[in-house]
Structure formats: structure tokens, C-alpha cells
Design a protein around this motif. Structure first.
Motif, PDB file in Angstrom:
ATOM      1  N   LYS A   1       0.732  -1.311   0.151  1.00 37.19           N
ATOM      2  CA  LYS A   1       0.026  -0.027  -0.080  1.00 37.19           C
ATOM      3  C   LYS A   1       0.870   1.265   0.197  1.00 37.19           C
ATOM      4  N   ASP A   2       1.864   1.245  -0.604  1.00 36.71           N
ATOM      5  CA  ASP A   2       3.056   2.368  -0.613  1.00 36.71           C
ATOM      6  C   ASP A   2       2.767   2.959  -1.944  1.00 36.71           C
ATOM      7  N   VAL A   3       2.523   4.117  -1.929  1.00 37.63           N
ATOM      8  CA  VAL A   3       2.539   4.864  -3.364  1.00 37.63           C
ATOM      9  C   VAL A   3       3.896   4.818  -4.200  1.00 37.63           C
ATOM     10  N   ALA A   4       4.903   5.116  -3.413  1.00 34.40           N
ATOM     11  CA  ALA A   4       6.294   4.853  -4.224  1.00 34.40           C
ATOM     12  C   ALA A   4       6.684   3.552  -5.142  1.00 34.40           C
ATOM     13  N   SER A   5       6.287   2.229  -4.046  1.00 31.13           N
ATOM     14  CA  SER A   5       6.384   1.017  -4.641  1.00 31.13           C
ATOM     15  C   SER A   5       5.693   0.724  -5.728  1.00 31.13           C
ATOM     16  N   GLN A   6       4.386   1.282  -5.759  1.00 32.27           N
ATOM     17  CA  GLN A   6       3.233   1.050  -6.590  1.00 32.27           C
ATOM     18  C   GLN A   6       3.915   1.707  -8.100  1.00 32.27           C
ATOM     19  N   ASN A   7       4.289   3.166  -7.753  1.00 32.75           N
ATOM     20  CA  ASN A   7       4.697   3.722  -9.129  1.00 32.75           C
ATOM     21  C   ASN A   7       6.004   3.109  -9.851  1.00 32.75           C
ATOM     22  N   TYR A   8       6.888   2.567  -8.718  1.00 36.25           N
ATOM     23  CA  TYR A   8       8.149   2.054  -9.172  1.00 36.25           C
ATOM     24  C   TYR A   8       7.788   0.692 -10.058  1.00 36.25           C
ATOM     25  N   TRP A   9       6.857  -0.040  -9.593  1.00 39.25           N
ATOM     26  CA  TRP A   9       6.563  -1.345 -10.310  1.00 39.25           C
ATOM     27  C   TRP A   9       5.931  -1.109 -11.660  1.00 39.25           C
ATOM     28  N   ASN A  10       4.853  -0.069 -11.454  1.00 38.73           N
ATOM     29  CA  ASN A  10       4.068   0.392 -12.919  1.00 38.73           C
ATOM     30  C   ASN A  10       4.956   1.020 -13.901  1.00 38.73           C
ATOM     31  N   ARG A  11       6.193   1.280 -13.767  1.00 37.85           N
ATOM     32  CA  ARG A  11       7.162   2.034 -14.484  1.00 37.85           C
ATOM     33  C   ARG A  11       7.152   0.999 -15.865  1.00 37.85           C
TER      34      ARG A  11
END
Length: 87
Positions: A77-87
Motif C-alpha cells: 500500500k505504498d505509493v512509491a512502490s506502486q509507481n516504481y512497479w508500474n513503470r
């Protein structure tokens, strides 16, 4: 106490885990339900016995353990982790 840390105004800092490492409970103890509480108490006793200024990382006081490797990215549920994964 000539030449000691007290004379030099140095301060010893003690920590077992930080943001660069996995949870101490999972690394050094046994994080299964049966042994989790005892392992967390053992690690707390170890840290306190080392002396100096104690640093407790977020969640360490609760006996937090690592996330299971089986979790998918949707569990983070971490925004930075989600954004990194979705790159």
C-alpha cells in the motif's frame, strides 16, 4: 576514566534494524506464530544489553516481521512502490 567515550563526549548508538535491512525478527529470530513473541523478546533484551542510545525502528517495538514473498504487488500500500512497479 581518561580516554573513555565519556571524556570525549562521544555517544554510542545501538540499533539492530533499519530501513536498509529486513526485519530483525525474520533475520535473526523465528517469526513463526509459535516463536515470534519469544524471539522478539530475545532481540529486545540483546539490544538493551548493548548499552548506548537505543534506536528502535518503526514496527520493531511491535515485533513486526517481513512481508511474505508470496504477496503480489497489490498488497503493498505504498505509493512509491506502486509507481516504481508500474513503470
Amino acid at each position: 576514566m581518561k580516554g573513555s567515550l565519556i571524556d570525549s563526549y562521544a555517544c554510542d548508538r545501538t540499533f539492530i534494524e533499519n530501513h536498509d535491512h529486513s526485519r530483525a525478527l525474520s533475520r535473526f529470530g523465528n517469526d513463526t506464530d509459535e516463536w515470534r513473541a519469544l524471539s522478539a523478546k530475545m532481540l529486545a533484551l540483546l539490544q538493551v544489553s548493548l548499552g548506548g542510545t537505543q534506536y528502535v525502528y518503526q514496527g520493531q517495538e511491535l515485533g513486526s516481521k517481513n512481508f511474505p514473498r508470496s504477496w503480489g504487488i497489490e498488497e503493498y500500500k505504498d505509493v512509491a512502490s506502486q509507481n516504481y512497479w508500474n513503470r
